[in-house]
Design an enzyme around this catalytic site. Structure first.
Site, PDB file in Angstrom:
ATOM      1  N   GLY A   7      30.243  51.285  30.303  1.00 41.06           N
ATOM      2  CA  GLY A   7      30.147  49.857  30.037  1.00 41.06           C
ATOM      3  C   GLY A   7      29.251  49.175  31.046  1.00 41.06           C
ATOM      4  CB  ALA A   8      25.740  49.427  31.772  1.00 37.45           C
ATOM      5  N   GLY A   9      27.611  46.311  31.007  1.00 33.21           N
ATOM      6  CA  GLY A   9      27.368  44.899  30.726  1.00 33.21           C
ATOM      7  C   GLY A   9      27.318  44.106  32.019  1.00 33.21           C
ATOM      8  CE  LYS A 204      39.325  37.493  36.392  1.00 31.69           C
ATOM      9  NZ  LYS A 204      38.304  38.543  36.272  1.00 31.69           N
ATOM     10  CG  ASN A 208      41.124  34.754  32.888  1.00 27.19           C
ATOM     11  OD1 ASN A 208      42.187  34.949  32.312  1.00 27.19           O
ATOM     12  ND2 ASN A 208      40.379  35.753  33.315  1.00 27.19           N
ATOM     13  CB  SER A 273      33.490  36.234  29.939  1.00 24.49           C
ATOM     14  OG  SER A 273      34.894  36.160  29.807  1.00 24.49           O
TER      15      SER A 273
END
Length: 324
Positions: A7-9, A204, A208, A273
């Site tokens: 996952g290279a986002g 967290k 969010n 996001s």
């Protein structure tokens, strides 16, 4: 240490680029335009005044890599099932799998003592597939306190923050997890080891689980959400409900909603996001952020009318726009 990033986002790309920049060899599983970009240029990391690329070994098929010491999963919840189905060749008997993801994970109650210990969550793992493919004993939970964005395939833009919190899903911090922590410190992160990562995950999430879906519904940045008194009050009621759920399950929240919203205000006109996913036409991570909280509240006996309302609204929004 053999390390693979899946996952290279935005988040995964930043973590991977930092690891590669520290001099460690990194493999990356990717596809499409991202795969081509990584094979051509490496992982790109962009800050306000610079852009650098770091070489990685990028492949489309995990079978090319074999078992790893550490696999970092940095995808969003809607993509996780497909990743889990494909990553089997990467997992050996001693492999650690670090989940750098938002929301409540499938293993959340496996290592959490209290009234719901060992509860299985249908909302995030309805058929037990994730549990069978990625056994909890392999998992390191990771909470990311970094704001970043994926500007173009293979390039992550770092905006603010530098914190990672990691901890074993079950049991005390293992030597293998401590070694992962040292590796991440060497890569330049402000690394915290947690003896109960579930509490850090819940904290967290508490911060969010309002901004993300409300921004998706309205298209507003976080500052505009908090500037509307009625919307801010709605968010506060949701946070109060989630705090009560947290207290019941052993994840108490020490901060007040007002204190948390004051921190969010300091981030300025933040585009969450989930709003970025709406604009890009990507599936929304509703179950991990809201569906699981709704399910847990029901099991804990906590009424959550405001959480339920937000869940229903954003779920309907996603269905109507094909983002489910």
């Amino acid at each position: 240490m053999k390390i693979c990033l899946y996952g290279a986002g935005a988040v995964g790309g930043l973590i991977g680029a930092r690891i590669a920049a520290s001099g460690r060899t990194l493999s990356v599983v990717a596809r499409g335009a991202t795969l081509h970009a990584l094979q051509r240029d490496g992982l790109g990391l962009e800050t306000h005044d610079s852009r650098f690329f770091y070489p990685v070994h990028a492949v489309a098929d995990p079978a090319e890599l074999g078992p790893q010491d550490l696999v970092i999963i940095a995808v969003k919840q809607p993509a996780l099932s497909a990743v889990a189905q494909a990553m089997g060749p990467l997992i050996g008997p001693q492999t650690k799998v670090m989940t750098a993801m938002n929301g409540v994970p499938w293993w959340f109650f496996d290592g959490l003592p209290g009234p719901l210990a060992d509860t299985r969550l249908h909302s995030v793992d309805p058929f037990g597939t994730l549990r069978s493919l990625i056994p909890t004993k392999h998992v390191i939970g990771c909470v990311v306190h970094i704001a970043c964005a994926a500007t173009t395939p293979g390039i992550s833009q770092h905006r603010m923050g530098n914190g990672l919190v990691i901890g074993d899903a079950v049991g005390p911090t293992s030597p293998a997890t401590r070694a992962v922590g040292e590796m991440l410190r060497d890569a330049g992160f402000e690394l915290t080891l947690s003896d109960c990562i579930q509490r850090d995950i819940w904290f967290k999430l508490w911060g969010n689980m309002t901004m993300n879906p409300v921004s998706a519904l309205t298209g507003a940045t976080s500052d505009r959400i908090l500037d509307d008194a009625l919307v801010e009050a709605f968010c506060v009621r949701i946070m109060e409900e989630a705090a009560e759920v947290g207290k019941r399950i052993g994840c108490p929240i020490a901060q007040s909603p007002a204190e948390r919203n004051a921190v969010t205000r300091k981030l300025g006109a933040m585009k969450t996001s989930m709003l970025q996913d709406v604009e890009a036409g990507r599936a929304l991570e509703i179950d991990a952020l809201l569906g699981a909280v709704h399910e847990i509240a029901g099991k804990a006996g906590v009424p959550t009318p405001n959480i339920d309302a937000l869940l229903g609204l954003v779920r309907l929004f996603a269905r109507e726009r094909g983002l489910g």
